[in-house]
Scaffold this motif. Structure first.
Motif, mmCIF file in Angstrom:
data_model
loop_
_atom_site.group_PDB
_atom_site.id
_atom_site.type_symbol
_atom_site.label_atom_id
_atom_site.label_comp_id
_atom_site.label_asym_id
_atom_site.label_seq_id
_atom_site.Cartn_x
_atom_site.Cartn_y
_atom_site.Cartn_z
ATOM 1 N N SER A 1 0.823 -1.210 0.000
ATOM 2 C CA SER A 1 0.000 0.000 0.000
ATOM 3 C C SER A 1 0.857 1.260 0.000
ATOM 4 O O SER A 1 0.572 2.231 -0.707
ATOM 5 C CB SER A 1 -0.931 -0.005 1.218
ATOM 6 N N THR A 2 1.939 1.248 0.802
ATOM 7 C CA THR A 2 2.852 2.403 0.823
ATOM 8 C C THR A 2 3.545 2.562 -0.517
ATOM 9 O O THR A 2 3.740 3.677 -1.011
ATOM 10 C CB THR A 2 3.877 2.247 1.948
ATOM 11 N N ASN B 1 2.416 1.675 -3.465
ATOM 12 C CA ASN B 1 1.473 2.196 -4.457
ATOM 13 C C ASN B 1 1.311 3.704 -4.322
ATOM 14 O O ASN B 1 1.253 4.435 -5.322
ATOM 15 C CB ASN B 1 0.126 1.503 -4.308
ATOM 16 N N ARG B 2 1.222 4.202 -3.073
ATOM 17 C CA ARG B 2 1.131 5.652 -2.889
ATOM 18 C C ARG B 2 2.406 6.340 -3.360
ATOM 19 O O ARG B 2 2.360 7.441 -3.925
ATOM 20 C CB ARG B 2 0.870 5.968 -1.416
ATOM 21 N N HIS C 1 2.386 6.698 -7.220
ATOM 22 C CA HIS C 1 1.544 7.799 -7.684
ATOM 23 C C HIS C 1 2.164 9.152 -7.331
ATOM 24 O O HIS C 1 2.034 10.118 -8.098
ATOM 25 C CB HIS C 1 0.159 7.685 -7.060
ATOM 26 N N ALA C 2 2.844 9.237 -6.203
ATOM 27 C CA ALA C 2 3.497 10.494 -5.847
ATOM 28 C C ALA C 2 4.617 10.828 -6.823
ATOM 29 O O ALA C 2 4.860 12.004 -7.137
ATOM 30 C CB ALA C 2 4.037 10.416 -4.415
ATOM 31 N N ASP D 1 2.514 10.786 -10.911
ATOM 32 C CA ASP D 1 1.376 11.645 -11.257
ATOM 33 C C ASP D 1 1.855 12.978 -11.807
ATOM 34 O O ASP D 1 2.696 13.651 -11.203
ATOM 35 C CB ASP D 1 0.493 11.879 -10.027
#
Length: 746
Positions: free
Chosen positions: A216-217, A219-220, A223-224, A227
């Motif tokens: 989960s970390t 994946n964030r 995107h950081a 993106d």
């Protein structure tokens, strides 16, 4: 707050040296260095120099960043303003900038020392509930003196936070490197990306040295990092972002019609009915004038564009669009905002023209596809005096005007037609093939009508008249405004110009004639030039030959007295139209058992059998597709009399191409790039490889009709043999293309 003071005797730093102020005279200061050098400097220039600094003096006061202060939250801003009042009271005894009344006793500078005032302020703030010490008051005073009000803002509220938080920089670098490497690859999953990042970390730092964060970390973190950088999204989105030019850049600007004309091709999101219920995709090629946003030419062809068709776009720009039967009179140029009366005096061709500008391009902008950078297209541009400007490879934004126009055509034209497919397979409906009902010729006419009434009359926000910058205008209005300043010079093409637009080869003239593509071309007019070298020494003595890949039954050779049309020696053996691609396909299937002449004759007979069988609905699925596309191309070539323009007052354009050569046949890529043996049947009913053969005869023609067609072909051959101008009838009585008639039409 104390300000910096420049006075006689002050020590200061300027221009990398230490100076002493010796003389102050008005706005000029005389400086003396320790080495004895002197300099006279204006005070405004001295104080504004970045290197200026007064030794042992306070830093110059700065204007507070009011915009940043306004962006702060209300509690943070109010606390900073409160600290400003407290610091001022410690410094001067008054909390406001303007002194009113007398200071309070514990903050009176006349009776209390600075240390006593700081102690009193700390006790007062603690009594008010603040967690403050004397050291805190002293620190806030120092920050206020150096940074002003901004120095009193809580640093935690303005601290710049990293987009990746406290992630390991090695992991961040690995994620960014893997994303960059996958920019041009197919889209994968985050699970696969995490494994690739782990492999890269093990390769660079060793196994177990750098730990991957939880899924989960991670994946964030992805995107950081990705993106807004064009590293995520679909493959098409990543390619589009990568193709953007490096900023800063300015938009393309053109100030006169024809200054910049952008050419490009794209698949049309509509299925067309070719014949016998066979449907197929089409390709749209347009020429867009940047100054007026006018679509000066638009061609629809089955998928695949050749260089000869790209050159035809240039020719179509120079030819007025003739009003079609059934079109409303409001579409004529006479009814539009275009200055018709003035233009008709210069160009009589506009008498029955539709409301579409006729623009001579100065520079054409196109991508570096093989179609547009081919020798034939560049040669066509040179013959018309047009500069060629290719854009960087895979750089769509460099010709963003035409790319945006394609989207407007899809939104304003394609989506309203039966058989609309959407831009990709994921957007295609289940009944797209069943809904298709328009033929290629009908779609071409609908597109031309939409361009005139839907595009040329549509207001564009990017089009602004210099005298009316608040009002958006349409392309016709912009052209009417600009042509009044730039003028209009008609450029009618002669027969030689139409031949110049065709692809060129450099060939020798031998005893047997001219031979290329396993075809031999001969004519009595070549006799004086056989086995002779041409005057073009740079081409090794070869002669300039122009050919049409859609009509390989004849070529044109440039001789000293002009152009000579030379027919294929076996043209009479093939009773139906064919293309160079179809000829090459048949050639690969015919085994050579005799000499070159006999082998070429056998290829011609095999080609005729293939075309006859395909036109009768026999043979394989691909052969039936050949016949279907042949009928579609035939309708585009020679529309029925009911659809032909009947305007006695104006020379009627040849209906085969509506005034242009080379538009009669389907277009597809060069034959060398295709291999039919490697292609399977397409379940969607689309065959991108077979050429459409312009078949003008009825598939069930009887022997009498065949004999009549043979007589017509024999008559045409006799005209060629005697050096007369070729007629307008091709094999089977179908008019293919005659440059002399094309030129006389206008």
């Amino acid at each position: 707050m104390r300000q910096t003071v420049v006075e006689v005797g002050a020590r200061l730093r300027y221009d990398g040296r230490v100076w002493t102020v010796g003389v102050l005279e008005g706005a000029r200061a005389t400086l003396v260095s320790d080495e004895g050098a002197s300099a006279a400097v204006l005070l405004p220039f001295l104080c504004s120099d970045p290197s200026f600094e007064v030794d042992s003096g306070p830093a110059p006061g700065r204007v507070p960043p009011f915009a940043l202060l306004e962006a702060l939250t209300e509690p943070v801003r109010e606390r900073a303003l409160a600290w400003q009042r407290h610091v001022r009271e410690v410094e001067t005894g008054f909390p406001e900038a303007v002194a009113q009344g007398s200071p309070r006793e514990q903050f009176d500078p006349a009776t209390r020392s600075l240390a006593q005032r700081e102690q009193a302020k700390a006790e007062e703030l603690r009594a008010a509930g603040w967690t403050v010490s004397v050291a805190t008051v002293r620190r806030m005073r120092a920050r206020y003196r150096s940074e002003g009000l901004w120095g009193l803002v809580d640093g935690r509220a303005v601290r710049q936070r990293s987009a990746v938080g406290r992630a390991d920089e090695r992991v961040v670098a690995a994620v960014r490197k893997v994303l960059e490497g996958r920019r041009e690859r197919s889209t994968g999953t985050l699970v696969g990306l995490r494994r690739r990042v782990g492999w890269l970390l093990e390769e660079e730092h060793g196994a177990g040295v750098v730990a991957l964060p939880p899924a989960s970390t991670f994946n964030r973190l992805v995107h950081a990092v990705g993106d807004g950088q064009g590293l995520l999204g679909t493959a098409a989105q990543r390619r589009w972002h990568a193709s953007r030019p490096a900023p800063p850049f300015t938009p393309t600007v053109a100030l006169r019609p024809g200054e910049l004309v952008m050419l490009d091709s794209t698949p049309l999101d509509v299925l067309a009915v070719l014949d016998d219920g066979v449907t197929g995709r089409l390709e749209l090629s347009i020429a867009l004038d940047v100054a007026t946003r006018s679509i000066c030419a638009a061609l629809l062809r089955p998928v695949g564009t050749r260089s000869v068709d790209a050159a035809m776009l240039l020719a179509q720009m120079l030819v007025p669009t003739v009003m079609r039967p059934g079109w409303d009179k409001a579409l004529s140029m006479q009814r539009s905002v275009i200055p018709y009366e003035q233009l008709i005096a210069l160009d009589p061709r506009l008498e029955q023209a539709a409301a579409r500008p006729v623009i001579m391009p100065e520079t054409v902008v196109m991508d570096q596809g093989r179609v547009y950078v081919s020798a034939s297209f560049v040669s066509a541009c040179e013959s018309l005096g047009i500069s060629v400007q290719p854009v960087p490879p895979a750089n769509g934004p460099a010709k963003g005007n035409v790319e945006r126009t394609f989207r407007a055509i899809a939104d304003g034209f394609s989506q309203y037609l039966p058989g609309h497919t959407g831009s990709d397979v994921s957007q295609r409906g289940a009944a797209a093939q069943q809904d298709a009902c328009w033929s290629l010729a009908q779609l071409q006419e609908l597109l031309e009508e939409w361009v005139i009434c839907g595009w040329q009359e549509r207001r564009h926000e990017a089009l602004r008249h210099p005298m009316m910058p608040q009002v958006a205008v349409c392309p016709n209005e912009m052209w009417a405004a600009l042509v009044a300043f730039t003028g209009h010079v008609p450029v009618p093409l002669s027969a030689d110009d139409y031949i110049e637009l065709l692809p060129v080869r450099w060939q020798a003239i031998n005893d047997y004639g001219i031979r290329f593509g396993y075809r031999t071309y001969d004519h009595p007019g070549l006799t004086p030039y056989r086995r002779r070298r041409s005057p073009r020494a740079e081409k090794n003595g070869r002669w300039e030959v122009h050919h049409n890949p859609h009509d390989p039954g004849r070529v044109w050779i440039r001789l000293s007295e002009g152009w000579l049309e030379v027919p294929w020696i076996h043209a009479e053996a093939v009773r139906r139209p064919f293309t160079a691609f179809t000829f090459d396909h048949v050639r690969r299937t015919v085994q050579r058992r005799a000499g070159r002449e006999e082998h070429e004759a056998e290829i011609a007979r095999a080609l005729d059998r293939l075309l006859r069988r395909a036109s009768q609905g026999l043979g394989s699925r691909r052969e039936r597709t050949v016949a279907a596309r042949a009928q579609a191309a035939a309708r585009m070539t020679d529309p029925p009399p009911a659809t032909r323009p009947q305007q006695p007052s104006v020379p009627t354009a040849p209906t085969a191409s509506y005034g242009l050569p080379g538009i009669f046949a389907v277009v597809l890529q060069d034959a060398d790039d295709w291999d039919l043996d490697d292609v399977e049947d397409d379940p969607d009913g689309e065959d991108y490889l077979l050429a459409a053969l312009a078949d003008g005869q009825d598939t069930a023609a009887g022997p009498a009709e065949e004999a009549q067609g043979a007589k017509a072909r024999a008559g045409t051959a006799r005209e060629k043999a005697t050096g007369q101008t070729a007629g307008a009838a091709g094999p089977g009585g179908l008019r293919i293309y005659d440059p002399h008639q094309e030129a006389q039409a206008w």
